[in-house]
Design an enzyme around this catalytic site. Structure first.
Site, PDB file in Angstrom:
ATOM      1  NE  ARG A 257      -3.229   0.253   3.091  1.00 38.00           N
ATOM      2  CZ  ARG A 257      -4.364  -0.349   2.728  1.00 38.00           C
ATOM      3  NH1 ARG A 257      -5.026   0.077   1.693  1.00 38.00           N
ATOM      4  NH2 ARG A 257      -4.809  -1.386   3.414  1.00 38.00           N
TER       5      ARG A 257
ATOM      6  CG  HIS B  68     -19.750   6.657   2.831  1.00 36.56           C
ATOM      7  ND1 HIS B  68     -19.044   5.553   2.406  1.00 36.56           N
ATOM      8  CD2 HIS B  68     -20.710   6.200   3.661  1.00 36.56           C
ATOM      9  CE1 HIS B  68     -19.561   4.474   2.973  1.00 36.56           C
ATOM     10  NE2 HIS B  68     -20.569   4.837   3.737  1.00 36.56           N
TER      11      HIS B  68
HETATM   12  C1  GRF Z   1     -21.205   6.885  -5.511  1.00 36.56           C
HETATM   13  O1  GRF Z   1     -22.401   6.341  -5.040  1.00 36.56           O
HETATM   14  C2  GRF Z   1     -20.356   7.344  -4.377  1.00 36.56           C
HETATM   15  O2  GRF Z   1     -21.077   7.823  -3.293  1.00 36.56           O
HETATM   16  C3  GRF Z   1     -19.648   6.080  -3.984  1.00 36.56           C
HETATM   17  O3  GRF Z   1     -19.419   5.380  -5.175  1.00 36.56           O
HETATM   18  C4  GRF Z   1     -20.342   5.817  -6.169  1.00 36.56           C
HETATM   19  C5  GRF Z   1     -19.507   6.370  -7.276  1.00 36.56           C
HETATM   20  O4  GRF Z   1     -20.226   6.632  -8.429  1.00 36.56           O
HETATM   21  N1  GRF Z   1     -18.469   6.387  -3.220  1.00 36.56           N
HETATM   22  P1  GRF Z   1     -19.556   7.426  -9.627  1.00 36.56           P
HETATM   23  O5  GRF Z   1     -18.253   6.708  -9.991  1.00 36.56           O
HETATM   24  O6  GRF Z   1     -19.307   8.836  -9.176  1.00 36.56           O
HETATM   25  O7  GRF Z   1     -20.542   7.335 -10.754  1.00 36.56           O
END
Ligand code: GRF
Length: 208
Positions: free
Chosen positions: A65, A109
Site C-alpha cells: 500500500r 460516501h
Molecule cells: C457513488 O455512489 C459514491 O457515493 C460512492 O461510489 C459511487 C460512485 O459513483 N463512493 P460514480 O463513480 O461517481 O458514478
C-alpha cells in the site's frame, strides 16, 4: 484559479457532475486532472474528451500500500492541487497519504454517516428498514468514512425499493450536493472548527 484533482475508480458520474458545474457556473477553479487506480475506468474517457489531463496508477502494479500511495501522491502532486476530491475512489488510503492532504481532501460516501461506513450501504439500509437514507460529503481523515461532515443529502426509502432503485435515488442527490460542496471549498466558504464544518454565509448544508 484553484486547482482540483479528482480521484475515481470507475464510472465517474460524480466527477462528471463536478466538471460540468465548474464550467457552467464559472467557478474560480478548474479540474486540473482526473486520476484513477483502474486504467480501464470509464470516467477517464470522459475526462480526456473534455480536455482534462488524466493518469492511471494501477494498484495491482504495486506490492504494498505504501508504494501505491506514494506513486498516487506523485501523480496528484504533478498537478499542484488545492483540493483533492475522492469521487467513487475505491481504495483505502494509508495514514501518511491522508495526512499529506488533510484539510484539502473531500470524499463522498453513500450513506448518512456515521451510519453504514464501508461497503453495500444501500443494501444494509434496506435490511434494517431505514425510512431515510442518503449520502455524505466529508473531509477525509485517517479513519475510513469518518471526518468532518460538509454536507448531507437525505432521500426517502420507499416501499418496494431495491438496492438499485435506492442507489439511483441517492446518486441523483449526490450529483447536486457534491459539486456544491466542492464549489464551497474552492471559493473559501467553509470553515472547520473543532470537527464541525459550517458554511460562511449560512447556506444550507442539508440537501433534501
Ligand atoms: C457513488 O455512489 C459514491 O457515493 C460512492 O461510489 C459511487 C460512485 O459513483 N463512493 P460514480 O463513480 O461517481 O458514478
Amino acid at each position: 484559479m484553484k486547482r482540483i484533482v479528482i480521484l475515481i475508480s470507475g464510472r465517474g458520474s460524480n466527477m462528471e457532475a463536478i466538471v460540468h458545474a465548474c464550467r457552467r457556473e464559472g467557478w474560480n477553479a478548474q479540474v486540473a486532472a482526473v486520476v484513477s487506480n483502474r486504467p480501464q475506468a470509464a470516467g477517464l474517457a470522459f475526462a480526456q474528451s473534455h480536455g482534462i489531463a488524466t493518469a492511471a496508477v494501477d494498484h495491482k502494479a504495486f506490492s504494498d500500500r505504501d508504494a501505491f500511495d506514494a506513486a498516487l501522491a506523485d501523480a496528484i502532486d504533478a498537478h499542484r492541487p488545492d483540493l483533492v476530491v475522492l469521487a467513487g475512489f475505491m481504495r483505502i488510503l494509508g495514514v501518511a497519504f491522508v495526512r499529506r492532504y488533510e484539510g484539502r481532501m473531500l470524499n463522498i460516501h453513500p450513506s448518512l454517516l456515521p451510519s453504514f461506513t464501508g461497503l453495500h450501504t444501500h443494501q444494509r439500509a434496506l435490511q434494517v428498514g431505514c425510512k431515510a437514507h442518503g449520502a455524505t460529503v466529508h473531509f477525509v481523515t485517517p479513519a475510513l468514512d469518518h471526518g468532518p461532515i460538509v454536507a448531507q443529502a437525505v432521500v426517502p426509502v420507499l416501499p418496494g425499493d431495491t438496492e438499485d432503485t435506492l442507489a439511483a435515488r441517492v446518486l441523483q442527490r449526490e450529483h447536486v450536493m457534491y459539486p456544491r460542496a466542492v464549489r464551497w471549498f474552492v471559493h473559501g466558504e467553509l470553515s472547520l472548527d473543532d470537527g464541525i464544518v459550517t458554511h460562511a454565509h449560512g447556506e444550507s448544508q442539508l440537501f433534501l
